[in-house]
Design a protein around this motif. Structure first.
Motif, PDB file in Angstrom:
ATOM      1  N   ARG A  59       0.813  -1.226   0.000  1.00 58.94           N
ATOM      2  CA  ARG A  59       0.000   0.000   0.000  1.00 58.94           C
ATOM      3  C   ARG A  59       0.844   1.272   0.000  1.00 58.94           C
ATOM      4  O   ARG A  59       0.442   2.295  -0.540  1.00 58.94           O
ATOM      5  CB  ARG A  59      -0.905   0.006   1.231  1.00 58.94           C
ATOM      6  CG  ARG A  59      -2.132  -0.874   1.109  1.00 58.94           C
ATOM      7  CD  ARG A  59      -3.054  -0.612   2.280  1.00 58.94           C
ATOM      8  NE  ARG A  59      -4.412  -0.989   1.999  1.00 58.94           N
ATOM      9  CZ  ARG A  59      -5.071  -1.970   2.617  1.00 58.94           C
ATOM     10  NH1 ARG A  59      -4.457  -2.688   3.541  1.00 58.94           N
ATOM     11  NH2 ARG A  59      -6.315  -2.239   2.302  1.00 58.94           N
ATOM     12  N   GLY A  60       1.980   1.261   0.669  1.00 59.89           N
ATOM     13  CA  GLY A  60       2.758   2.482   0.781  1.00 59.89           C
ATOM     14  C   GLY A  60       3.879   2.341   1.792  1.00 59.89           C
ATOM     15  O   GLY A  60       4.152   1.261   2.318  1.00 59.89           O
ATOM     16  N   TYR A 129      11.207   2.295  -2.854  1.00 61.64           N
ATOM     17  CA  TYR A 129       9.820   2.037  -3.273  1.00 61.64           C
ATOM     18  C   TYR A 129       9.259   3.305  -3.909  1.00 61.64           C
ATOM     19  O   TYR A 129       8.289   3.897  -3.402  1.00 61.64           O
ATOM     20  CB  TYR A 129       8.975   1.613  -2.069  1.00 61.64           C
ATOM     21  CG  TYR A 129       9.586   0.488  -1.273  1.00 61.64           C
ATOM     22  CD1 TYR A 129       9.350  -0.843  -1.617  1.00 61.64           C
ATOM     23  CD2 TYR A 129      10.409   0.740  -0.176  1.00 61.64           C
ATOM     24  CE1 TYR A 129       9.911  -1.888  -0.890  1.00 61.64           C
ATOM     25  CE2 TYR A 129      10.984  -0.298   0.551  1.00 61.64           C
ATOM     26  CZ  TYR A 129      10.732  -1.598   0.187  1.00 61.64           C
ATOM     27  OH  TYR A 129      11.294  -2.629   0.897  1.00 61.64           O
ATOM     28  N   LEU A 132       5.384   3.946  -4.537  1.00 60.90           N
ATOM     29  CA  LEU A 132       4.412   3.858  -3.448  1.00 60.90           C
ATOM     30  C   LEU A 132       4.203   5.213  -2.773  1.00 60.90           C
ATOM     31  O   LEU A 132       5.155   5.989  -2.619  1.00 60.90           O
ATOM     32  CB  LEU A 132       4.882   2.840  -2.401  1.00 60.90           C
ATOM     33  CG  LEU A 132       4.937   1.376  -2.825  1.00 60.90           C
ATOM     34  CD1 LEU A 132       5.450   0.519  -1.662  1.00 60.90           C
ATOM     35  CD2 LEU A 132       3.565   0.881  -3.272  1.00 60.90           C
ATOM     36  N   ALA A 316      -3.945   5.652   1.261  1.00 56.93           N
ATOM     37  CA  ALA A 316      -3.006   4.925   0.408  1.00 56.93           C
ATOM     38  C   ALA A 316      -3.727   4.268  -0.765  1.00 56.93           C
ATOM     39  O   ALA A 316      -3.269   4.339  -1.917  1.00 56.93           O
ATOM     40  CB  ALA A 316      -2.263   3.873   1.226  1.00 56.93           C
ATOM     41  N   VAL A 320      -3.040   4.868  -4.763  1.00 55.91           N
ATOM     42  CA  VAL A 320      -2.640   3.751  -5.619  1.00 55.91           C
ATOM     43  C   VAL A 320      -3.646   3.565  -6.751  1.00 55.91           C
ATOM     44  O   VAL A 320      -3.270   3.319  -7.910  1.00 55.91           O
ATOM     45  CB  VAL A 320      -2.510   2.455  -4.794  1.00 55.91           C
ATOM     46  CG1 VAL A 320      -2.319   1.254  -5.718  1.00 55.91           C
ATOM     47  CG2 VAL A 320      -1.340   2.559  -3.822  1.00 55.91           C
TER      48      VAL A 320
END
Length: 331
Positions: A59-60, A129, A132, A316, A320
C-alpha cells in the motif's frame, strides 16, 4: 485489527514469545542497522516489511518517529508491526540520545540535526519504493518533528498522522515559576542541567499501570529523570515554530489526541487542525484519554488505532488507485 499491545505483558512487548517468534507469528520481516550521520554519530534504524503480501499489493511507506524518552523498539515497534501487517513498508530510527543511537542521553539542544537524520534515512527507504505513496507518523515529540519535516519537504509526503503531538506544552507540565522565566538563561549557562520537570513522563502518559511497568522494564531504556535545560528550551521553541507555520500544512492530515493529555495540550492540536490549509483533514480528540494513547485500556486503544489504521489504508488505496488508472490510461 487488534493492536499487538494486547499480546504484551508488563515484562515484554512480545508477551511470552521471543522477539523472533513474535515476528514470525505476525509474518513480518524485520531489518535493523546503523547509519552514520553528518556528526559521525551512529543512528539506529529499523524497517518492517510484510512477508505475506506480494510486492505488487503493497500500500505504501510509513515513516515513524517516536517521542522523547522512548525509542523505535519496545512498545513503539508494536505499532510499526500493526501498520506493516496492513500492507505498508514501515521504517523508523532512534533519534540521537535515545535507544541504540549515539548521543548524550535525552539531550537535544537543537532539533535540526534530528530532522536531518530522519530525512536522510526516510528518503533512502522511500527511494527503494518510488512508486508507493509515503506517510509520516509521529508520536509526542515525534509528531512535532514530523510536522517540521513536512514543512521542510513540501510536496514529498502524501499524508501526516499526529498522535499526541507535542505542538504545545500543557500548562500543567510546564516548569514552575521562576524556572520557566529563567529557562533561557539556564540553558545558556548549564545546558545539561536537568531542572525542568517535576514528575516522570510515564506517570502522566500511560494510564494503565502494567504499561508503565512495561516501559520501566525496557532493558534499553536510557533516559531517566528530567530533560536538560537546553532540551526543554528547544521544546518550547519547536512548539512556537509549529504554531506559527501550521497554516502551511496542505497535505492530508490526521490528528488524534487525548483530551486529558497533561503533557501536550489538546488545544494545540485543535490549533494545528484549524490553521492547516489541507482540504483533507481530520481531528479526533478522545475524551478522558491521556498523552500516550497506546497506554489506554484495550477498548480505547482499539478505538484510537482503528482510526489511524483506517485513515492510512483509505488514503493509500485512493492514491494507488489513481496512479494505476493514470498508468493504464497512458497505454
Amino acid at each position: 485489527m487488534s493492536h499487538p499491545i494486547h499480546q504484551a505483558n508488563e515484562n515484554s512487548p512480545f508477551g511470552n514469545l521471543t522477539r523472533d517468534e513474535f515476528y514470525k507469528k505476525h509474518q513480518i520481516l524485520h531489518k535493523q542497522s546503523f547509519m552514520l550521520n553528518k556528526r559521525n554519530m551512529k543512528i539506529f534504524t529499523q524497517k518492517w516489511v510484510p512477508d505475506s503480501i506480494a510486492p505488487t499489493r503493497l500500500r505504501g511507506v510509513v515513516a515513524m518517529i517516536h517521542g522523547y524518552k522512548t525509542e523505535s523498539t519496545w512498545i513503539f515497534e508494536l505499532t510499526a508491526v500493526a501498520i506493516a501487517k496492513l500492507g505498508f513498508i514501515v521504517c523508523s530510527l532512534d533519534i540521537q540520545g535515545h535507544g541504540y543511537s549515539e548521543g548524550l542521553q535525552g539531550h537535544i539542544p537543537k532539533i535540526q540535526p534530528v530532522i536531518d537524520d530522519c530525512t536522510k534515512y526516510f528518503d533512502y527507504v522511500k527511494s527503494e519504493y518510488p512508486k508507493l505513496p509515503s506517510f509520516l507518523y509521529g508520536e509526542s515529540l515525534g509528531g512535532a518533528i514530523a510536522t517540521l519535516i513536512v514543512l521542510k519537504q513540501k510536496g514529498s509526503w502524501n499524508g501526516l498522522v499526529l498522535n499526541g503531538a507535542l505542538c504545545g506544552i500543557s500548562n500543567k507540565f510546564k516548569p514552575v515559576w521562576p524556572v520557566e522565566h529563567f529557562l533561557p538563561l539556564a540553558a545558556f549557562l548549564a545546558p545539561n542541567w536537568r531542572i525542568v520537570v517535576s514528575k516522570p513522563l510515564k506517570s502522566k502518559s500511560y494510564k494503565e499501570e502494567w504499561k508503565r511497568n512495561l516501559v520501566s522494564n525496557n532493558p534499553n531504556r536510557r533516559i531517566h529523570g528530567k530533560p536538560p535545560a537546553a532540551t526543554a528550551l528547544e521544546f518550547t521553541r519547536i512548539c512556537e515554530v509549529v504554531r506559527k507555520r501550521s497554516h502551511e500544512l496542505e497535505l492530508p492530515l490526521l490528528i488524534v489526541h487525548g483530551e486529558d493529555d497533561l503533557v501536550s495540550d489538546s488545544n494545540s492540536a485543535k490549533m494545528v487542525y484549524e490553521s492547516s490549509k489541507s482540504t483533507d483533514k481530520t481531528l479526533k480528540i478522545f475524551p478522558g484519554m491521556w498523552h500516550m494513547l497506546i497506554g489506554e485500556p484495550k477498548e480505547n486503544v482499539d478505538l484510537v488505532f482503528e482510526t489511524i489504521f483506517s485513515w492510512l489504508q483509505d488514503r493509500a488505496d485512493k492514491i494507488v488507485a489513481i496512479t494505476t488508472k493514470t498508468a493504464s490510461t497512458a497505454y
